[in-house]
Design a protein around this motif. Structure first.
Motif, mmCIF file in Angstrom:
data_model
loop_
_atom_site.group_PDB
_atom_site.id
_atom_site.type_symbol
_atom_site.label_atom_id
_atom_site.label_comp_id
_atom_site.label_asym_id
_atom_site.label_seq_id
_atom_site.Cartn_x
_atom_site.Cartn_y
_atom_site.Cartn_z
ATOM 1 N N GLY A 269 31.730 51.109 35.759
ATOM 2 C CA GLY A 269 32.867 51.035 36.674
ATOM 3 C C GLY A 269 33.828 49.903 36.359
ATOM 4 O O GLY A 269 33.446 48.890 35.785
ATOM 5 N N ILE A 270 35.097 50.090 36.765
ATOM 6 C CA ILE A 270 36.143 49.084 36.548
ATOM 7 C C ILE A 270 36.965 48.932 37.817
ATOM 8 O O ILE A 270 37.388 49.926 38.417
ATOM 9 C CB ILE A 270 37.112 49.492 35.423
ATOM 10 N N VAL A 271 37.232 47.689 38.237
ATOM 11 C CA VAL A 271 38.205 47.421 39.293
ATOM 12 C C VAL A 271 39.066 46.241 38.850
ATOM 13 O O VAL A 271 38.672 45.454 37.979
ATOM 14 C CB VAL A 271 37.542 47.089 40.658
ATOM 15 N N ARG A 272 40.238 46.137 39.458
ATOM 16 C CA ARG A 272 41.130 45.013 39.152
ATOM 17 C C ARG A 272 41.352 44.190 40.411
ATOM 18 O O ARG A 272 41.559 44.739 41.506
ATOM 19 C CB ARG A 272 42.471 45.517 38.622
ATOM 20 N N LEU A 273 41.337 42.884 40.255
ATOM 21 C CA LEU A 273 41.497 41.968 41.376
ATOM 22 C C LEU A 273 42.959 41.605 41.580
ATOM 23 O O LEU A 273 43.820 41.886 40.735
ATOM 24 C CB LEU A 273 40.671 40.706 41.142
ATOM 25 N N GLU A 274 43.241 40.916 42.682
ATOM 26 C CA GLU A 274 44.614 40.540 43.013
ATOM 27 C C GLU A 274 45.239 39.627 41.974
ATOM 28 O O GLU A 274 46.457 39.636 41.773
ATOM 29 C CB GLU A 274 44.654 39.845 44.386
ATOM 30 N N ASN A 275 44.438 38.819 41.289
ATOM 31 C CA ASN A 275 44.965 37.893 40.284
ATOM 32 C C ASN A 275 45.156 38.543 38.915
ATOM 33 O O ASN A 275 45.538 37.872 37.954
ATOM 34 C CB ASN A 275 44.057 36.662 40.152
ATOM 35 N N GLY A 276 44.884 39.837 38.810
ATOM 36 C CA GLY A 276 45.093 40.545 37.551
ATOM 37 C C GLY A 276 43.859 40.655 36.686
ATOM 38 O O GLY A 276 43.860 41.391 35.692
ATOM 39 N N ASP A 277 42.800 39.924 37.030
ATOM 40 C CA ASP A 277 41.563 39.994 36.258
ATOM 41 C C ASP A 277 40.745 41.225 36.674
ATOM 42 O O ASP A 277 41.082 41.913 37.642
ATOM 43 C CB ASP A 277 40.740 38.720 36.444
ATOM 44 N N PHE A 278 39.660 41.481 35.935
ATOM 45 C CA PHE A 278 38.880 42.701 36.133
ATOM 46 C C PHE A 278 37.411 42.388 36.427
ATOM 47 O O PHE A 278 36.900 41.338 36.033
ATOM 48 C CB PHE A 278 38.925 43.577 34.874
ATOM 49 N N ILE A 279 36.766 43.313 37.100
ATOM 50 C CA ILE A 279 35.310 43.306 37.213
ATOM 51 C C ILE A 279 34.820 44.635 36.640
ATOM 52 O O ILE A 279 35.342 45.704 36.986
ATOM 53 C CB ILE A 279 34.837 43.130 38.661
ATOM 54 N N VAL A 280 33.856 44.546 35.728
ATOM 55 C CA VAL A 280 33.322 45.723 35.049
ATOM 56 C C VAL A 280 31.802 45.709 35.165
ATOM 57 O O VAL A 280 31.174 44.654 35.034
ATOM 58 C CB VAL A 280 33.739 45.740 33.558
ATOM 59 N N THR A 281 31.220 46.876 35.404
ATOM 60 C CA THR A 281 29.765 46.942 35.517
ATOM 61 C C THR A 281 29.129 47.539 34.271
ATOM 62 O O THR A 281 29.735 48.326 33.551
ATOM 63 C CB THR A 281 29.332 47.808 36.719
ATOM 64 N N SER A 282 27.894 47.152 34.057
ATOM 65 C CA SER A 282 27.029 47.795 33.077
ATOM 66 C C SER A 282 25.982 48.569 33.868
ATOM 67 O O SER A 282 25.302 47.996 34.733
ATOM 68 C CB SER A 282 26.357 46.758 32.177
ATOM 69 N N TRP A 283 25.839 49.852 33.556
ATOM 70 C CA TRP A 283 24.990 50.735 34.355
ATOM 71 C C TRP A 283 23.574 50.194 34.547
ATOM 72 O O TRP A 283 22.966 50.365 35.606
ATOM 73 C CB TRP A 283 24.927 52.123 33.705
ATOM 74 N N GLN A 284 23.029 49.509 33.566
ATOM 75 C CA GLN A 284 21.648 49.036 33.671
ATOM 76 C C GLN A 284 21.462 47.927 34.700
ATOM 77 O O GLN A 284 20.345 47.636 35.091
ATOM 78 C CB GLN A 284 21.150 48.568 32.306
ATOM 79 N N GLY A 285 22.574 47.301 35.147
ATOM 80 C CA GLY A 285 22.441 46.310 36.209
ATOM 81 C C GLY A 285 23.149 44.989 35.992
ATOM 82 O O GLY A 285 22.760 43.977 36.586
ATOM 83 N N GLU A 286 24.203 44.986 35.188
ATOM 84 C CA GLU A 286 24.979 43.765 34.977
ATOM 85 C C GLU A 286 26.394 43.958 35.519
ATOM 86 O O GLU A 286 26.944 45.056 35.482
ATOM 87 C CB GLU A 286 25.071 43.413 33.494
ATOM 88 N N ILE A 287 26.975 42.855 36.013
ATOM 89 C CA ILE A 287 28.364 42.865 36.472
ATOM 90 C C ILE A 287 29.093 41.716 35.782
ATOM 91 O O ILE A 287 28.620 40.579 35.792
ATOM 92 C CB ILE A 287 28.454 42.728 38.001
ATOM 93 N N PHE A 288 30.246 42.042 35.180
ATOM 94 C CA PHE A 288 31.006 41.060 34.418
ATOM 95 C C PHE A 288 32.394 40.849 35.017
ATOM 96 O O PHE A 288 33.023 41.789 35.520
ATOM 97 C CB PHE A 288 31.188 41.516 32.960
ATOM 98 N N TYR A 289 32.847 39.599 34.945
ATOM 99 C CA TYR A 289 34.229 39.233 35.284
ATOM 100 C C TYR A 289 34.974 39.091 33.961
ATOM 101 O O TYR A 289 34.537 38.361 33.063
ATOM 102 C CB TYR A 289 34.238 37.908 36.044
#
Length: 298
Positions: A227-247
């Motif tokens: 999954g991908i979402v974008r924050l108000e400051n323009g940065d992103f949060i992306v998930t890895s299906w196995q259980g990681e979340i990255f900024y």
């Protein structure tokens, strides 16, 4: 005597200039440190475990409802047991089976003009939200393994993990708009500059430029991108299906790991984000829950 005074003056000027440069450098360092985000996640709530193999979530701002796509066991089998649930912003399940007629393995969702679009292996269902009736079906040949959905103001974009393609639904027709060897294309996010994507096999995050019709890798090593979402400051949060979340920083495309639940066997699938409350919604697949996190950036 004059030479001595002149020498002292020169030395003073050099010393003053050096000190000024050092102070200016310190100021620049301080400014850089202040501008560098320090993101973290704080768990707010989690649902009951009735959301069987929940793969995707979608927040509808107009009704403040969260839709949850439940694969219900095998993700790519046409078993007819998939369903869509609704929950509220407190994590309370409203309707466990808001829609279930003929669904197999529902995944990515998107809303456009009062219609909920849902991926279901090799077709996209268009569901009228007001009536809960299927208003259209869009089929894709072969076994594309349709996964994520993102919408623009006038079109719906769909990813195929097995086909590594992006499809577009517009004017009640579906067509392929781009394809490349991306390594199991999954997450999509439409923005004015292009369509951002996450690929699960190549562990990459990138962008598809609709103008020159090219894919460009921006970040590597993100795990099984989902999954991908974008924050108000323009940065992103992306998930890895196995259980990681990255900024992911939009300034230099560097990544920071926010969460790792692989040891607990809690997945992180197709996320969504509520800007008003800075809430990240994470469907946990085999963990059978949606978990909500406050996104905190110091």
């Amino acid at each position: 005597m004059k030479k001595s005074i002149l020498l002292i003056a020169v030395l003073f000027t050099v010393l003053f200039t050096s000190c000024k440069k050092e102070k200016d450098s310190q100021k620049e360092t301080e400014i850089t440190e202040i501008e560098t985000p320090n993101p973290r996640l704080e768990l707010i709530w989690e649902t009951d475990s009735l959301l069987t193999t929940c793969e995707a979530v979608l927040y509808d701002e107009s009704s403040q409802t969260i839709y949850v796509a439940n694969v219900n066991n095998a993700p790519w089998d046409k078993d007819g047991n998939g369903f869509i649930s609704t929950i509220n912003t407190k994590g309370e399940i409203l309707e466990p089976k808001w829609f279930y007629k003929g669904l197999n393995g529902p995944k990515g969702m998107g809303i456009l003009n009062g219609k909920l679009y849902v991926n279901d292996i090799d077709r996209v269902l268009e569901i009228d939200i007001a009536t809960k009736n299927v208003s259209n079906r869009y089929s894709v040949g072969g076994m594309p393994q349709l996964n994520d959905i993102t919408v623009s103001d006038s079109a719906v974009y769909v990813s195929g993990s097995n086909s590594d393609a992006i499809y577009k639904i517009k004017d009640s027709k579906i067509s392929e708009v781009a394809q490349d060897s991306l390594g199991r294309l999954n997450g999509l996010l439409h923005q004015k500059e292009g369509i951002y994507y996450a690929a699960s096999a190549s562990h990459t995050f990138g962008i598809y430029d609709k103008k020159d019709k090219s894919f460009k890798t921006l970040t590597e090593g993100i795990g099984h991108g989902d999954g991908i979402v974008r924050l108000e400051n323009g940065d992103f949060i992306v998930t890895s299906w196995q259980g990681e979340i990255f900024y992911i920083s939009s300034k230099d495309w560097s990544k920071t790991q926010l969460l790792d639940t692989r040891d607990k066997k809690i997945n992180a699938a197709d996320i969504d984000y509520i800007p008003a409350t800075q809430t990240l919604l994470v469907p946990t697949f085999f963990h059978n829950r949606v978990m909500a996190y406050k996104v905190i950036i110091n």
